[in-house]
Design a protein around this motif. Sequence first.
Motif, PDB file in Angstrom:
ATOM      1  N   SER A 153       0.540  16.904  -1.297  1.00 22.94           N
ATOM      2  CA  SER A 153      -0.749  16.360  -1.347  1.00 22.94           C
ATOM      3  C   SER A 153      -1.433  16.159  -0.274  1.00 22.94           C
ATOM      4  O   SER A 153      -0.531  15.187   0.495  1.00 22.94           O
ATOM      5  CB  SER A 153      -0.671  15.365  -2.349  1.00 22.94           C
ATOM      6  N   GLU A 154      -2.579  16.282   0.149  1.00 25.58           N
ATOM      7  CA  GLU A 154      -3.313  15.458   1.339  1.00 25.58           C
ATOM      8  C   GLU A 154      -3.534  13.844   1.347  1.00 25.58           C
ATOM      9  O   GLU A 154      -3.801  13.308   2.270  1.00 25.58           O
ATOM     10  CB  GLU A 154      -4.659  16.132   1.625  1.00 25.58           C
ATOM     11  N   ARG A 155      -3.099  13.354   0.127  1.00 27.08           N
ATOM     12  CA  ARG A 155      -3.291  12.047  -0.185  1.00 27.08           C
ATOM     13  C   ARG A 155      -2.140  11.231   0.573  1.00 27.08           C
ATOM     14  O   ARG A 155      -2.278  10.042   0.700  1.00 27.08           O
ATOM     15  CB  ARG A 155      -3.079  11.596  -1.665  1.00 27.08           C
ATOM     16  N   TYR A 156      -0.901  11.775   0.889  1.00 25.86           N
ATOM     17  CA  TYR A 156       0.207  11.131   1.083  1.00 25.86           C
ATOM     18  C   TYR A 156       0.483  11.512   2.525  1.00 25.86           C
ATOM     19  O   TYR A 156       0.553  12.528   2.911  1.00 25.86           O
ATOM     20  CB  TYR A 156       1.317  11.455   0.259  1.00 25.86           C
ATOM     21  N   SER A 157       1.319  10.557   3.209  1.00 28.44           N
ATOM     22  CA  SER A 157       1.907  10.931   4.585  1.00 28.44           C
ATOM     23  C   SER A 157       3.312  10.618   4.193  1.00 28.44           C
ATOM     24  O   SER A 157       3.628   9.425   4.188  1.00 28.44           O
ATOM     25  CB  SER A 157       1.506   9.814   5.531  1.00 28.44           C
ATOM     26  N   PRO A 158       4.151  11.625   4.037  1.00 31.32           N
ATOM     27  CA  PRO A 158       5.529  11.606   3.513  1.00 31.32           C
ATOM     28  C   PRO A 158       6.445  11.301   4.595  1.00 31.32           C
ATOM     29  O   PRO A 158       6.371  11.849   5.896  1.00 31.32           O
ATOM     30  CB  PRO A 158       5.793  12.899   2.819  1.00 31.32           C
ATOM     31  N   TRP A 159       7.703  10.468   4.283  1.00 34.49           N
ATOM     32  CA  TRP A 159       8.628  10.114   5.335  1.00 34.49           C
ATOM     33  C   TRP A 159      10.088  10.266   4.553  1.00 34.49           C
ATOM     34  O   TRP A 159      10.201   9.858   3.435  1.00 34.49           O
ATOM     35  CB  TRP A 159       8.570   8.669   6.125  1.00 34.49           C
ATOM     36  N   GLN A 205      12.041  19.497   5.787  1.00 34.40           N
ATOM     37  CA  GLN A 205      10.680  19.933   6.275  1.00 34.40           C
ATOM     38  C   GLN A 205       9.972  18.305   6.730  1.00 34.40           C
ATOM     39  O   GLN A 205       8.810  18.562   7.184  1.00 34.40           O
ATOM     40  CB  GLN A 205      10.046  20.596   5.344  1.00 34.40           C
ATOM     41  N   LEU A 206      10.678  17.428   5.921  1.00 33.40           N
ATOM     42  CA  LEU A 206       9.980  16.161   6.197  1.00 33.40           C
ATOM     43  C   LEU A 206      10.130  15.240   7.396  1.00 33.40           C
ATOM     44  O   LEU A 206      11.365  15.624   7.958  1.00 33.40           O
ATOM     45  CB  LEU A 206      10.299  15.064   4.852  1.00 33.40           C
ATOM     46  N   PRO A 207       9.214  14.800   8.002  1.00 35.43           N
ATOM     47  CA  PRO A 207       9.474  13.854   9.319  1.00 35.43           C
ATOM     48  C   PRO A 207      10.609  12.866   8.920  1.00 35.43           C
ATOM     49  O   PRO A 207      10.598  12.258   7.718  1.00 35.43           O
ATOM     50  CB  PRO A 207       8.020  13.254   9.306  1.00 35.43           C
ATOM     51  N   ALA A 232       1.371   4.387  11.108  1.00 32.20           N
ATOM     52  CA  ALA A 232       0.572   4.446   9.817  1.00 32.20           C
ATOM     53  C   ALA A 232      -0.618   5.253  10.033  1.00 32.20           C
ATOM     54  O   ALA A 232      -0.971   5.377  11.249  1.00 32.20           O
ATOM     55  CB  ALA A 232       0.114   2.916   9.311  1.00 32.20           C
ATOM     56  N   THR A 233      -1.211   5.795   9.073  1.00 30.15           N
ATOM     57  CA  THR A 233      -2.385   6.576   9.129  1.00 30.15           C
ATOM     58  C   THR A 233      -3.399   5.913   8.125  1.00 30.15           C
ATOM     59  O   THR A 233      -3.038   5.520   7.356  1.00 30.15           O
ATOM     60  CB  THR A 233      -2.355   7.970   8.733  1.00 30.15           C
ATOM     61  N   ASP A 234      -4.703   5.515   8.600  1.00 33.02           N
ATOM     62  CA  ASP A 234      -5.618   5.192   7.803  1.00 33.02           C
ATOM     63  C   ASP A 234      -6.028   5.833   6.786  1.00 33.02           C
ATOM     64  O   ASP A 234      -6.449   5.457   5.614  1.00 33.02           O
ATOM     65  CB  ASP A 234      -6.898   4.768   8.749  1.00 33.02           C
ATOM     66  N   SER A 235      -6.079   7.151   6.749  1.00 36.78           N
ATOM     67  CA  SER A 235      -6.428   8.137   5.735  1.00 36.78           C
ATOM     68  C   SER A 235      -5.445   8.411   4.635  1.00 36.78           C
ATOM     69  O   SER A 235      -5.840   9.161   3.807  1.00 36.78           O
ATOM     70  CB  SER A 235      -7.121   9.360   6.120  1.00 36.78           C
ATOM     71  N   LYS A 236      -4.194   8.209   5.044  1.00 36.99           N
ATOM     72  CA  LYS A 236      -3.337   8.729   3.963  1.00 36.99           C
ATOM     73  C   LYS A 236      -2.301   7.491   3.576  1.00 36.99           C
ATOM     74  O   LYS A 236      -2.108   6.674   4.353  1.00 36.99           O
ATOM     75  CB  LYS A 236      -2.338   9.852   4.629  1.00 36.99           C
ATOM     76  N   GLN A 237      -1.741   7.499   2.353  1.00 37.62           N
ATOM     77  CA  GLN A 237      -0.929   6.555   1.911  1.00 37.62           C
ATOM     78  C   GLN A 237       0.326   6.849   2.532  1.00 37.62           C
ATOM     79  O   GLN A 237       0.963   8.266   2.074  1.00 37.62           O
ATOM     80  CB  GLN A 237      -0.907   6.602   0.373  1.00 37.62           C
ATOM     81  N   ASP A 238       1.433   5.948   2.842  1.00 38.88           N
ATOM     82  CA  ASP A 238       2.732   6.292   3.147  1.00 38.88           C
ATOM     83  C   ASP A 238       3.472   6.583   1.877  1.00 38.88           C
ATOM     84  O   ASP A 238       3.398   5.803   0.969  1.00 38.88           O
ATOM     85  CB  ASP A 238       3.198   5.168   4.009  1.00 38.88           C
ATOM     86  N   LEU A 239       4.335   7.737   1.905  1.00 35.25           N
ATOM     87  CA  LEU A 239       5.076   8.102   0.940  1.00 35.25           C
ATOM     88  C   LEU A 239       6.590   8.111   1.336  1.00 35.25           C
ATOM     89  O   LEU A 239       7.153   8.981   2.275  1.00 35.25           O
ATOM     90  CB  LEU A 239       4.908   9.342   0.406  1.00 35.25           C
ATOM     91  N   PHE A 240       7.468   6.946   1.257  1.00 38.59           N
ATOM     92  CA  PHE A 240       8.692   6.786   1.794  1.00 38.59           C
ATOM     93  C   PHE A 240       9.737   7.565   0.849  1.00 38.59           C
ATOM     94  O   PHE A 240       9.859   6.817  -0.630  1.00 38.59           O
ATOM     95  CB  PHE A 240       9.095   5.334   2.073  1.00 38.59           C
ATOM     96  N   ILE A 241      10.611   8.442   1.151  1.00 36.02           N
ATOM     97  CA  ILE A 241      11.612   8.786   0.344  1.00 36.02           C
ATOM     98  C   ILE A 241      13.033   8.295   1.059  1.00 36.02           C
ATOM     99  O   ILE A 241      13.412   8.570   1.933  1.00 36.02           O
ATOM    100  CB  ILE A 241      11.589  10.381   0.506  1.00 36.02           C
ATOM    101  N   GLU A 288       0.844  -1.281   0.014  1.00 33.19           N
ATOM    102  CA  GLU A 288       0.169  -0.109   0.077  1.00 33.19           C
ATOM    103  C   GLU A 288       0.825   1.285   0.101  1.00 33.19           C
ATOM    104  O   GLU A 288       0.498   2.242  -0.379  1.00 33.19           O
ATOM    105  CB  GLU A 288      -0.897   0.010   1.169  1.00 33.19           C
ATOM    106  N   ALA A 289       2.069   1.192   0.441  1.00 33.57           N
ATOM    107  CA  ALA A 289       2.934   2.439   0.554  1.00 33.57           C
ATOM    108  C   ALA A 289       3.554   2.569  -0.685  1.00 33.57           C
ATOM    109  O   ALA A 289       3.657   1.607  -1.771  1.00 33.57           O
ATOM    110  CB  ALA A 289       3.849   1.935   1.722  1.00 33.57           C
ATOM    111  N   ARG A 290       3.861   4.017  -0.908  1.00 27.85           N
ATOM    112  CA  ARG A 290       4.527   4.407  -2.111  1.00 27.85           C
ATOM    113  C   ARG A 290       5.890   4.470  -1.887  1.00 27.85           C
ATOM    114  O   ARG A 290       6.477   5.210  -0.710  1.00 27.85           O
ATOM    115  CB  ARG A 290       3.984   5.708  -2.691  1.00 27.85           C
ATOM    116  N   PHE A 291       7.016   4.165  -2.551  1.00 25.50           N
ATOM    117  CA  PHE A 291       8.242   4.205  -2.376  1.00 25.50           C
ATOM    118  C   PHE A 291       8.905   5.098  -3.520  1.00 25.50           C
ATOM    119  O   PHE A 291       8.570   4.968  -4.602  1.00 25.50           O
ATOM    120  CB  PHE A 291       8.983   3.049  -2.318  1.00 25.50           C
ATOM    121  N   VAL A 292       9.626   6.126  -2.938  1.00 24.71           N
ATOM    122  CA  VAL A 292      10.392   7.228  -3.952  1.00 24.71           C
ATOM    123  C   VAL A 292      11.888   7.012  -3.499  1.00 24.71           C
ATOM    124  O   VAL A 292      12.252   7.149  -2.738  1.00 24.71           O
ATOM    125  CB  VAL A 292      10.061   8.543  -3.847  1.00 24.71           C
TER     126      VAL A 292
END
Length: 192
Positions: free
Chosen positions: A72-78, A124-126, A94-103, A23-27
């Motif tokens: 984007s409000e869609r992602y929870s970036p890390w 600025q990212l966590p 994890a948050t139920d409402s947002k997709q994890d975005l791992f950088i 479910e997570a997005r990896f960048v």
Amino acid sequence: MSCPRCGFKHNCICAEEPQLSCEARFVLLTHPKELSKDTNTGELMLRTLPDCQRYTWDRVNPPAELLAQLKSERYSPWLLFPSDEQYPAIPYQATDSKQDLFILLDATWQEARKMVRKSPWLAQLPRLSLTPTKESGYQLRRNQQEGNLCTCEAGITLLELTGHQPQAAALQHYFDAFIDTFHADKSGHARR
């Protein structure tokens, strides 16, 4: 002639390549010097994780598409990067409402530190810091520091952290095949 997908000439490992889901997005934010290196393990993630993207880091021109994803409000970036006094690590949740975005900074450690220092938008990212549970199996480059993971191993650890153990195990198997094959293939021998 080298395999157009895995890059090996004598020992194609494409049969070992899993197709993963997560479910997570990896960048992969890749330093330009990494793009041509055959030792780059970020490629393994790009081939196997359908929601994995690569952007080339540029100090002056950050990737606009990635910046839009971060806002984007869609992602929870890390940002996967060691913490320090100024930027402490935050425990992963994890948050139920947002997709994890791992950088993941796809670079040598020296290059990665420079990328963070010269990219205020990354600061600025966590920050998410990993504690490896085993030693790195990556020995393809000189001057590697103990306790550090290569890009693919960091991805495997993130899959484990987010509860995707079967995907992590499959990617680990593929990574092991890459490592086991690399030197034999480069020296022109078939893998035993």
